[in-house]
Design a protein around this motif. Structure first.
Motif, PDB file in Angstrom:
ATOM      1  N   SER A 140       0.817  -1.212   0.000  1.00  0.00           N
ATOM      2  CA  SER A 140       0.000   0.000   0.000  1.00  0.00           C
ATOM      3  C   SER A 140       0.852   1.264   0.000  1.00  0.00           C
ATOM      4  O   SER A 140       0.366   2.346  -0.314  1.00  0.00           O
ATOM      5  CB  SER A 140      -0.944   0.009   1.205  1.00  0.00           C
ATOM      6  OG  SER A 140      -0.243   0.312   2.416  1.00  0.00           O
ATOM      7  N   THR A 141       2.154   1.148   0.337  1.00  0.00           N
ATOM      8  CA  THR A 141       3.047   2.311   0.285  1.00  0.00           C
ATOM      9  C   THR A 141       3.648   2.511  -1.097  1.00  0.00           C
ATOM     10  O   THR A 141       4.316   3.517  -1.340  1.00  0.00           O
ATOM     11  CB  THR A 141       4.202   2.156   1.294  1.00  0.00           C
ATOM     12  OG1 THR A 141       5.109   1.144   0.839  1.00  0.00           O
ATOM     13  CG2 THR A 141       3.689   1.823   2.684  1.00  0.00           C
ATOM     14  N   GLY A 142       3.478   1.547  -2.001  1.00  0.00           N
ATOM     15  CA  GLY A 142       4.043   1.656  -3.334  1.00  0.00           C
ATOM     16  C   GLY A 142       5.145   0.666  -3.624  1.00  0.00           C
ATOM     17  O   GLY A 142       5.624   0.581  -4.752  1.00  0.00           O
ATOM     18  N   LEU A 143       5.594  -0.085  -2.611  1.00  0.00           N
ATOM     19  CA  LEU A 143       6.585  -1.126  -2.857  1.00  0.00           C
ATOM     20  C   LEU A 143       5.920  -2.318  -3.530  1.00  0.00           C
ATOM     21  O   LEU A 143       4.827  -2.731  -3.142  1.00  0.00           O
ATOM     22  CB  LEU A 143       7.200  -1.603  -1.535  1.00  0.00           C
ATOM     23  CG  LEU A 143       8.456  -0.901  -1.023  1.00  0.00           C
ATOM     24  CD1 LEU A 143       8.847  -1.476   0.329  1.00  0.00           C
ATOM     25  CD2 LEU A 143       9.611  -1.047  -2.007  1.00  0.00           C
ATOM     26  N   GLY A 144       6.573  -2.887  -4.525  1.00  0.00           N
ATOM     27  CA  GLY A 144       6.114  -4.150  -5.063  1.00  0.00           C
ATOM     28  C   GLY A 144       6.527  -5.281  -4.140  1.00  0.00           C
ATOM     29  O   GLY A 144       7.548  -5.191  -3.452  1.00  0.00           O
ATOM     30  N   ILE A 145       5.742  -6.346  -4.121  1.00  0.00           N
ATOM     31  CA  ILE A 145       6.057  -7.517  -3.296  1.00  0.00           C
ATOM     32  C   ILE A 145       6.410  -8.669  -4.219  1.00  0.00           C
ATOM     33  O   ILE A 145       5.589  -9.113  -5.022  1.00  0.00           O
ATOM     34  CB  ILE A 145       4.868  -7.902  -2.389  1.00  0.00           C
ATOM     35  CG1 ILE A 145       4.493  -6.734  -1.471  1.00  0.00           C
ATOM     36  CG2 ILE A 145       5.205  -9.156  -1.580  1.00  0.00           C
ATOM     37  CD1 ILE A 145       5.588  -6.276  -0.527  1.00  0.00           C
ATOM     38  N   ALA A 146       7.641  -9.155  -4.101  1.00  0.00           N
ATOM     39  CA  ALA A 146       8.114 -10.266  -4.920  1.00  0.00           C
ATOM     40  C   ALA A 146       8.200 -11.523  -4.073  1.00  0.00           C
ATOM     41  O   ALA A 146       8.576 -11.467  -2.897  1.00  0.00           O
ATOM     42  CB  ALA A 146       9.489  -9.955  -5.506  1.00  0.00           C
ATOM     43  N   SER A 147       7.833 -12.649  -4.657  1.00  0.00           N
ATOM     44  CA  SER A 147       7.987 -13.927  -3.972  1.00  0.00           C
ATOM     45  C   SER A 147       7.955 -15.039  -5.009  1.00  0.00           C
ATOM     46  O   SER A 147       7.918 -14.783  -6.217  1.00  0.00           O
ATOM     47  CB  SER A 147       6.915 -14.120  -2.900  1.00  0.00           C
ATOM     48  OG  SER A 147       7.331 -15.088  -1.948  1.00  0.00           O
ATOM     49  N   GLY A 148       7.954 -16.298  -4.520  1.00  0.00           N
ATOM     50  CA  GLY A 148       8.171 -17.421  -5.410  1.00  0.00           C
ATOM     51  C   GLY A 148       6.982 -18.296  -5.707  1.00  0.00           C
ATOM     52  O   GLY A 148       7.167 -19.407  -6.212  1.00  0.00           O
ATOM     53  N   LEU A 149       5.750 -17.840  -5.373  1.00  0.00           N
ATOM     54  CA  LEU A 149       4.517 -18.556  -5.699  1.00  0.00           C
ATOM     55  C   LEU A 149       4.386 -19.878  -4.947  1.00  0.00           C
ATOM     56  O   LEU A 149       3.477 -20.654  -5.203  1.00  0.00           O
ATOM     57  CB  LEU A 149       4.423 -18.797  -7.212  1.00  0.00           C
ATOM     58  CG  LEU A 149       3.036 -19.141  -7.788  1.00  0.00           C
ATOM     59  CD1 LEU A 149       2.056 -18.000  -7.577  1.00  0.00           C
ATOM     60  CD2 LEU A 149       3.120 -19.493  -9.260  1.00  0.00           C
ATOM     61  N   ALA A 150       5.279 -20.154  -3.993  1.00  0.00           N
ATOM     62  CA  ALA A 150       5.219 -21.413  -3.259  1.00  0.00           C
ATOM     63  C   ALA A 150       4.081 -21.389  -2.240  1.00  0.00           C
ATOM     64  O   ALA A 150       3.495 -20.338  -1.944  1.00  0.00           O
ATOM     65  CB  ALA A 150       6.552 -21.673  -2.546  1.00  0.00           C
ATOM     66  N   LEU A 151       3.775 -22.550  -1.697  1.00  0.00           N
ATOM     67  CA  LEU A 151       2.812 -22.645  -0.608  1.00  0.00           C
ATOM     68  C   LEU A 151       3.357 -21.916   0.616  1.00  0.00           C
ATOM     69  O   LEU A 151       4.549 -21.669   0.739  1.00  0.00           O
ATOM     70  CB  LEU A 151       2.542 -24.112  -0.259  1.00  0.00           C
ATOM     71  CG  LEU A 151       1.931 -24.979  -1.374  1.00  0.00           C
ATOM     72  CD1 LEU A 151       1.878 -26.444  -0.923  1.00  0.00           C
ATOM     73  CD2 LEU A 151       0.538 -24.484  -1.741  1.00  0.00           C
ATOM     74  N   GLY A 152       2.491 -21.585   1.541  1.00  0.00           N
ATOM     75  CA  GLY A 152       2.934 -20.994   2.802  1.00  0.00           C
ATOM     76  C   GLY A 152       3.164 -19.502   2.717  1.00  0.00           C
ATOM     77  O   GLY A 152       2.327 -18.734   2.240  1.00  0.00           O
ATOM     78  N   ILE A 153       4.354 -19.064   3.170  1.00  0.00           N
ATOM     79  CA  ILE A 153       4.664 -17.640   3.282  1.00  0.00           C
ATOM     80  C   ILE A 153       4.615 -16.952   1.921  1.00  0.00           C
ATOM     81  O   ILE A 153       4.082 -15.841   1.798  1.00  0.00           O
ATOM     82  CB  ILE A 153       6.041 -17.439   3.933  1.00  0.00           C
ATOM     83  CG1 ILE A 153       6.040 -17.946   5.389  1.00  0.00           C
ATOM     84  CG2 ILE A 153       6.454 -15.967   3.883  1.00  0.00           C
ATOM     85  CD1 ILE A 153       5.064 -17.247   6.312  1.00  0.00           C
ATOM     86  N   ASP A 154       5.143 -17.595   0.880  1.00  0.00           N
ATOM     87  CA  ASP A 154       5.129 -16.974  -0.447  1.00  0.00           C
ATOM     88  C   ASP A 154       3.708 -16.630  -0.869  1.00  0.00           C
ATOM     89  O   ASP A 154       3.413 -15.500  -1.286  1.00  0.00           O
ATOM     90  CB  ASP A 154       5.731 -17.922  -1.495  1.00  0.00           C
ATOM     91  CG  ASP A 154       7.234 -18.058  -1.401  1.00  0.00           C
ATOM     92  OD1 ASP A 154       7.783 -17.802  -0.314  1.00  0.00           O
ATOM     93  OD2 ASP A 154       7.859 -18.439  -2.401  1.00  0.00           O
ATOM     94  N   GLY A 155       2.821 -17.619  -0.766  1.00  0.00           N
ATOM     95  CA  GLY A 155       1.436 -17.400  -1.173  1.00  0.00           C
ATOM     96  C   GLY A 155       0.770 -16.311  -0.356  1.00  0.00           C
ATOM     97  O   GLY A 155       0.028 -15.476  -0.889  1.00  0.00           O
ATOM     98  N   ALA A 156       1.026 -16.302   0.961  1.00  0.00           N
ATOM     99  CA  ALA A 156       0.430 -15.281   1.826  1.00  0.00           C
ATOM    100  C   ALA A 156       0.925 -13.887   1.447  1.00  0.00           C
ATOM    101  O   ALA A 156       0.167 -12.915   1.498  1.00  0.00           O
ATOM    102  CB  ALA A 156       0.757 -15.582   3.291  1.00  0.00           C
ATOM    103  N   ALA A 157       2.200 -13.774   1.065  1.00  0.00           N
ATOM    104  CA  ALA A 157       2.745 -12.478   0.661  1.00  0.00           C
ATOM    105  C   ALA A 157       2.074 -11.984  -0.614  1.00  0.00           C
ATOM    106  O   ALA A 157       1.693 -10.806  -0.723  1.00  0.00           O
ATOM    107  CB  ALA A 157       4.256 -12.584   0.478  1.00  0.00           C
TER     108      ALA A 157
END
Length: 371
Positions: A140-157
């Motif tokens: 919401s501040t303008g930062l993009g969120i990158a992750s690896g599409l994995a189950l768990g923390i990645d998906g939640a991000a």
């Protein structure tokens, strides 16, 4: 870029045994992918590559890449070579940037400053909620969120960024003609609609163990920093954090209970110099001038979060003086886990703040929202 030029990039990308680093060395001498495919033994020698690569290049030069080009003609499908203007600028800086990226979605979002959020595939409920709320607030501040599409923390991000209508980039370990894990097929579809999916892997590539470290270097490479939420002592997330450090990126970690095995990886990172994170403000303060919100996208994402009824009731139970979690548990009748989770959300949204002794107090915004 013409299809003939893209075809040359695709053939070079598919050259067995060359790799991103070898291709970069060759392009440094030839300047163009077709010239690299046509390189003779002397050119290979100048590039510091063995003459045996000539046989691999001969094979690659005859590859049929029509299916790849047909894929790229579909709406919102893109092929982005390392020299292209749409290539993520931060990723180009690492020592072995991918030669070619496949992308589905709005590839202009790759120009946004990113923060990677990674962690366990089997997080605790609190860890999952922390990843979601940190991602939602930071997006919401303008930062993009990158992750690896994995189950768990990645998906939640990814879900947290989508919930704030912010930017999210999913880096896949397979070709983009398939989704891994299959359980995230719907999530991948939603990211493609409002974010972007990218992969270094050629179409048709299935998941392998070795694919994850290669993917992880891209997750950290496109980002200003990496936040590890929950991770065991031996974890792929620690690999991402190590790569981030090698790439000159910031490394952040959220501490947890000494009794939680998924806190041990984060505690190890903190001992090794990662920044300890308690609130999203810790990350934004550390990144400082490295990022700027993109106004057009951020405008839709920066509306304040209004607490729901349960959170408003907890704000009312706090009163106007600093209060401990134990006291709030007694006042509210909720479990310690529920109170801690709600306080995290309220703190990220700016409704409460921590003070000395691990106590919480309402902010002026929290006072208004509880009226």
């Amino acid at each position: 870029m013409t299809e003939a030029e893209l075809a040359a990039w695709l053939r070079l990308h598919r050259t067995a045994g060359l790799g991103a680093r070898g291709a970069a060395q060759l392009l440094g001498v030839t300047g163009h992918p077709q010239a690299a495919l046509d390189a003779n033994a002397a050119t290979l020698e100048r590039a510091g590559l063995p003459a045996s690569h000539r046989r691999a290049l001969d094979t690659a030069a005859t590859l049929d890449v029509d299916e790849d080009l047909a894929w790229a003609r579909q709406p919102d499908h893109h092929l982005i070579p390392v020299g292209g203007t749409r290539y993520p600028p931060a990723l180009r800086e690492i020592h072995d940037p991918p030669l070619l990226l496949h992308a589905i979605g709005d590839c202009e979002l790759l120009q946004y400053p990113q923060l990677a959020i990674v962690g366990s595939r089997h997080p605790t409920p609190n860890g999952r909620e922390m990843a979601f709320e940190f991602a939602r607030h930071l997006a919401s501040t303008g930062l993009g969120i990158a992750s690896g599409l994995a189950l768990g923390i990645d998906g939640a991000a990814h879900e947290g960024a989508l919930a704030s209508e912010g930017v999210t980039v999913a880096v896949a370990a397979t070709g983009l003609d398939r989704v891994y894990p299959a359980a995230h097929r719907d999530l991948a579809r939603r990211i493609a609609q409002s974010g972007v999916l990218i992969s270094e892997a050629p179409l048709g590539t299935r998941v392998t163990r070795g694919a994850f470290p290669r993917r992880n270097r891209i997750i950290s490479g496109i980002s200003l920093g990496v936040l590890v939420v929950e991770a065991a002592r031996q974890s792929g997330s620690l690999v991402t954090a190590r790569l981030a450090g090698e790439q000159g990126r910031e490394v952040f970690a959220i501490p947890g209970s000494i009794h939680n095995p998924l806190s041990r990886g984060c505690h190890r990172l903190i001992r090794e110099g990662a920044k300890l994170v308690e609130t999203a403000a810790d990350i934004l303060e550390e990144l400082g001038q490295q990022w700027r919100a993109a106004p057009a996208r951020a405008a839709a994402a920066t509306a304040p979060h209004t607490p729901d009824d349960a959170h408003t009731a907890l704000l009312a139970a706090m009163g106007y003086d600093p209060v401990s979690v134990d006291r709030l548990v007694g006042r509210s009748g909720l479990t310690p886990e529920a109170v801690s989770s709600m306080l995290l959300i309220l703190e990220l949204q700016g409704h409460v703040a921590t003070v000395d002794g691990g106590r919480y107090v309402r902010t002026p915004q929290g006072d208004r929202d509880s009226e």
